[in-house]
Every structure is written in C-alpha cells, then in structure tokens.
Write a protein that holds these residues in place. Structure first.
Motif: not given
Length: 297
Positions: A202-217
């Motif tokens: 819910t922190g750093w990883a979420r920021s990265i995933a959101t910025e790159r529009k990742s679909t990784l669960a």
C-alpha cells in the motif's frame, strides 16, 4: 496473572523532543519554530498528547507485570523476551521499525492521534490498550500474521523488513547488477529495485505500480508472497528492461548479483541499517520465516 509477563512500550520521540535534542533548550527550540513560521503550541500539544497516551497505557498495565519503555533509537540494542507483549504507540511506520527485531511476540498498535495517523497498523486507542493487553496475555486476542521479506548475502549477512527491501547504489548513481527471477535473467542498469510484502504494497510499491499502470496483482498482507519492481531500468547494448516486475513465493526468490562497488540493501527505508554489496556479491531476497504477529480488533 503471572509476574513474569512484561510489557514493552515502544515509541518514536515527538517532534518537540527531537527539537530539544537538537537545540538544547526550550527557548531555542521555540525560536527555531517561530523562524519557520510554525505554531509552537501545536507542536507542544502533540507532544503532550503522546505523553498522556503513554501514561494511560502504563497505568493500564497490571501492577504484577514487568514493564519497559524504549524509543526507536534503542530498538536494535534492546533484548526482547519471548513472552513480551509489545505495545507500539505512534504512527503506522513505527510497527515496521519494530518488526525486524521481534521473534513472534504479539504487537499491539496504539494510535495516539487518530486525526493525524491513519491507523492501518496502529488500530487501538490508548483507552483500549488495557483490555487488549489482557486478551493478548490470555491468548484470546486475534492475531494477524503478516509476511516479512528477507535479504541474505552470500557471506551469511542478512536483514529482514515488514514493508519492502531496496537494492541499489549507495548514492544516486545507476545501480548495475544481474537480476535472476522466475522469468529469467537480465543484466540491468536502473535506479534500483524493491521487493515488497503485502503490508508494503500500500506504500512505495503501490506508487510504482500506479505510475507505470501495472496490472501485476500485489500481495495481501497475510499472504506468503512478494512482488518486485525495478525502477527506471535503462535499455542499452549491455543492459535490458524486460524483467522489471513480477511475483515471488517461497520457491522463487529474487537473486541479484552486484556489479557495483558501493551497492546497498536496506529495509523499510532505514538506510543506517544496511548490507553493503561489493562487486560480484550475491544477495538473495525472498520470504522470511519470521512474521509479524499483529493484534487485531
């Protein structure tokens, strides 16, 4: 109730306490705040609020129990006992600071200021702490076992973290390494990589995933799984950017072979407690056997 039970109250110094440590006297601390156009009374009120919360918790500990208070700077050198009940009072980030030093002791997260702290990990008010500690002592408190991540060097050094582990260059230079993951192997030059738990998702990883529009669960906090993200991998004739994210489990750790003379690995943003990665050293990052046992409502 047994007299051998001990409650360890863990806290982070307030902003006012940090100012006093830096500026020596209340007058100088007040002057510093005024020069920054800060409200001195607000800082003092927050300080007093935490002191009152700690006092309330201390009063709720049965008189026959032992007790200890430790600040964040003392966590690394404190000897936790197997039967301790640990009370973390402060913002959510205090719990990850503690988790790496524990070995299964129940943690009661207490939120002294619900108007400022979200309470994802510090879920109880100071007034509830007494009943929750009693339930933890009796074994009736519900516990949530949260997965942790571990980094281990080829020389046996290791560290663990509750949120994530970062691997990269000690400075702002490019991190160079060979990455080995379930999808293959690739030489990379990047801004480093993180391996996150469900708690950290819910922190750093979420920021990265959101910025790159990742679909990784991303993993859930109690799942025995991890996810990794490579930050800004640079494609060149010698380096690639194809293996920049993925899922990991108990049978599939991430392996990084350093091509840096000043590489580092650290957990939960605590750079002072880090592993040094020299050229040719290998760090393996995967699920830790250690878990955080968080008392839940």
């Amino acid at each position: 109730m047994t007299a051998t039970r001990r409650v360890v109250v863990a806290y982070r110094p307030t902003e006012w306490e940090q100012l006093l440590d830096r500026h020596a006297t209340p007058g100088q601390a007040r002057f510093f705040l005024r020069t920054r156009e800060r409200d001195v009374e607000e800082v003092l009120a927050r300080h007093q609020q935490q002191l009152e919360a700690i006092t309330q918790i201390e009063r709720s500990i049965p008189s026959t129990w032992r007790r200890a208070q430790i600040s964040r700077a003392e966590f690394a050198g404190f000897l936790f006992e197997p039967e301790d009940i640990v009370v973390a009072i402060g913002q959510d980030g205090l719990v990850p600071n503690l988790a790496k030093y524990l070995s299964g002791q129940p943690v009661v997260g207490v939120n002294p200021d619900a108007s400022r702290f979200e309470g994802t990990l510090v879920r109880f008010s100071p007034a509830e702490a007494g009943d929750v500690m009693a339930a933890a002592h009796e074994g009736s408190a519900p516990l949530e076992e949260r997965a942790m991540v571990e980094a281990r060097l080829d020389d046996g050094q290791q560290l663990s973290a509750l949120n994530e582990i970062f691997v990269g260059h000690r400075s702002h230079q490019s991190a160079r390494y060979v990455l080995e993951c379930p999808g293959g192997s690739e030489r990379q030059s990047s801004s480093g990589l993180i391996v996150t738990t469900g708690t950290g998702s819910t922190g750093w990883a979420r920021s990265i995933a959101t910025e790159r529009k990742s679909t990784l669960a991303l993993p859930l906090p109690t799942e025995r799984s991890l996810a990794f993200f490579v930050r800004e991998a640079w494609p060149s004739v010698a380096t690639g950017n194809q293996l920049t994210q993925g899922a990991l489990d108990d049978s599939s750790p991430l392996v990084v072979v350093s091509e840096m003379n000043e590489g580092v690995a650290f957990g939960d943003g605590i750079e002072a407690d880090r592993l040094s990665l020299n050229w040719g050293q290998t760090v393996t990052i995967g699920l830790a056997r250690q878990v955080l046992r968080l008392v839940t409502p």
